[in-house]
Scaffold this motif. Structure first.
Motif, PDB file in Angstrom:
ATOM      1  N   GLU A  62      -7.979   2.445  -1.626  1.00  0.00           N
ATOM      2  CA  GLU A  62      -8.564   1.454  -0.739  1.00  0.00           C
ATOM      3  C   GLU A  62      -7.441   0.647  -0.093  1.00  0.00           C
ATOM      4  O   GLU A  62      -6.685  -0.043  -0.778  1.00  0.00           O
ATOM      5  N   PHE A  63      -7.317   0.747   1.202  1.00  0.00           N
ATOM      6  CA  PHE A  63      -6.239   0.065   1.907  1.00  0.00           C
ATOM      7  C   PHE A  63      -6.560  -1.402   2.161  1.00  0.00           C
ATOM      8  O   PHE A  63      -7.708  -1.770   2.406  1.00  0.00           O
ATOM      9  N   LYS A  64      -5.510  -2.201   2.110  1.00  0.00           N
ATOM     10  CA  LYS A  64      -5.614  -3.616   2.440  1.00  0.00           C
ATOM     11  C   LYS A  64      -5.889  -3.744   3.935  1.00  0.00           C
ATOM     12  O   LYS A  64      -5.399  -2.947   4.741  1.00  0.00           O
ATOM     13  N   SER A  65      -6.653  -4.730   4.346  1.00  0.00           N
ATOM     14  CA  SER A  65      -6.894  -4.940   5.775  1.00  0.00           C
ATOM     15  C   SER A  65      -5.615  -5.391   6.456  1.00  0.00           C
ATOM     16  O   SER A  65      -4.771  -6.052   5.838  1.00  0.00           O
ATOM     17  N   ASP A  99       0.843  -1.201   0.000  1.00  0.00           N
ATOM     18  CA  ASP A  99       0.000   0.000   0.000  1.00  0.00           C
ATOM     19  C   ASP A  99       0.875   1.248   0.000  1.00  0.00           C
ATOM     20  O   ASP A  99       0.604   2.222  -0.715  1.00  0.00           O
ATOM     21  N   LEU A 100       1.922   1.222   0.815  1.00  0.00           N
ATOM     22  CA  LEU A 100       2.825   2.376   0.893  1.00  0.00           C
ATOM     23  C   LEU A 100       3.476   2.655  -0.456  1.00  0.00           C
ATOM     24  O   LEU A 100       3.503   3.807  -0.912  1.00  0.00           O
ATOM     25  N   ILE A 101       3.983   1.619  -1.102  1.00  0.00           N
ATOM     26  CA  ILE A 101       4.628   1.787  -2.406  1.00  0.00           C
ATOM     27  C   ILE A 101       3.631   2.324  -3.430  1.00  0.00           C
ATOM     28  O   ILE A 101       3.949   3.227  -4.213  1.00  0.00           O
ATOM     29  N   TYR A 112      -7.359  11.685   4.318  1.00  0.00           N
ATOM     30  CA  TYR A 112      -6.820  12.532   3.249  1.00  0.00           C
ATOM     31  C   TYR A 112      -6.338  11.692   2.072  1.00  0.00           C
ATOM     32  O   TYR A 112      -6.607  12.000   0.911  1.00  0.00           O
ATOM     33  N   CYS A 113      -5.633  10.604   2.366  1.00  0.00           N
ATOM     34  CA  CYS A 113      -5.139   9.720   1.310  1.00  0.00           C
ATOM     35  C   CYS A 113      -6.298   9.112   0.524  1.00  0.00           C
ATOM     36  O   CYS A 113      -6.266   9.032  -0.708  1.00  0.00           O
TER      37      CYS A 113
END
Length: 331
Positions: A315-318, A217-219, A307-308
């Protein structure tokens, strides 16, 4: 051409893995030849060893301007992932030299070589401090220099100030603030230590919480941010705030460990802090447990990724999925 610092660390190595799957030319800074093997091993674990040869490795030190200067030749985009993480009071000078002075050198050279874009990997440690107990921390939460703050947090905040100086002087910058980064390949540092310790029998947690970030997610956010028109902004990159009990239990579960975890009381943690302080005073560095670590282990902080999500529709991974994938590679 793209320049990556910290290419032999968790973030930099995964960034290189992602960049090598594009047509971009990539140059990565390293200090010691043997450290490159860690990145090579990561490529192999993903069955991507054929891509490793696409990286142009350049030996330099971010605290040495002269060794670093030539690395900027022909560079258009910089990902500054290099940093030194330590909570040892005796390493204050080293922490500040690498994280603040090193970042200042990167900014100065980026300005000198007229780099188009600069992405700095910071930390939630550099974010402001809530004024009330239940206040959610965002990109704009105010920093309070009067609080008792550890040297690492100060160094990351100082590094951000150097990046913002670069923005003021004409460099297009972006700052990402991840939490504790969950990802595979580096089992003796960062969150990798959690997997190693729990696998080896560690079964305790404290009543506290913090924010966590999946490495992929960060990358993904870093790549989106540098491709966007955003400049001079911070972006908190987390998939949520979670208790230590939740994280440690999840790691144990996905490592197929059946023994239950036990909570350590705040009074016991405080006693351990005092004991470590005495031992540290006597010169026993391996017993380092700072006041800031004590606070972190026994308090709850909530961070926002709104904000992101708003800017990128991300959509962030759990956290459960992130730990599961990391544990599979660990096993």
């Amino acid at each position: 051409m793209i320049l990556v610092t910290g290419g032999t660390g968790l973030v930099g190595a995964h960034l290189l893995l992602s960049l090598c799957q594009t047509e971009e030319k990539i140059r990565a800074v390293y200090r010691h030849q043997k450290s490159i093997q860690k990145t090579k091993s990561l490529f192999e674990s993903y069955n991507k060893s054929n891509l490793f040869t696409r990286i142009e490795w350049f030996q330099a030190d971010i605290t040495d301007v002269f060794s670093l200067n030539d690395a900027f030749e022909g560079i258009e985009l910089v990902f500054h992932c290099a940093a030194y993480i330590s909570f040892d009071k005796s390493e204050e000078k080293k922490i500040r030299k690498i994280n603040i002075e090193g970042t200042a050198n990167m900014i100065n050279l980026a300005l000198h070589h007229e780099v188009n874009r600069f992405c700095h990997v910071s930390s939630i440690a550099a974010l402001g401090h809530p004024k009330t107990k239940n206040e959610v921390i965002t990109e704009t939460t105010e920093w309070n220099p009067e609080l008792a703050i550890d040297d690492y947090a100060i160094s990351k905040y100082g590094a951000e100030m150097e990046v913002l100086r670069g923005e003021f002087e004409g460099l297009s910058t972006i700052i990402v603030n991840p939490g504790v980064i969950i990802g595979p390949g580096f089992w003796e540092q960062g969150s990798g230590v959690l997997f190693t310790k729990i696998k080896n029998g560690f079964r305790f947690y404290t009543d506290g919480s913090t924010a966590y970030t999946d490495i992929n997610d960060l990358i993904a956010v870093m790549l989106r941010a540098t491709s966007s028109s955003l400049s001079g902004k911070r972006i908190i990159v987390i998939n949520g705030t979670h208790s230590y009990k939740t994280i440690f239990t999840s790691i144990a579960t996905h490592l197929n460990l059946s023994k239950k975890l036990k909570q350590v009381s705040k009074s016991w943690v405080k006693m351990y802090y005092y004991w470590c302080t005495i031992l540290s005073f006597l010169g026993a560095k391996r017993f380092i447990f700072s006041k800031s670590m004590f606070k972190s282990a026994t308090t709850h902080k909530t961070y926002s990724n709104a904000y992101c999500k708003e800017v990128f529709g991300f959509e962030f991974k759990s956290i459960e999925q992130s730990i599961k994938e990391t544990a599979q590679l660990y096993k």
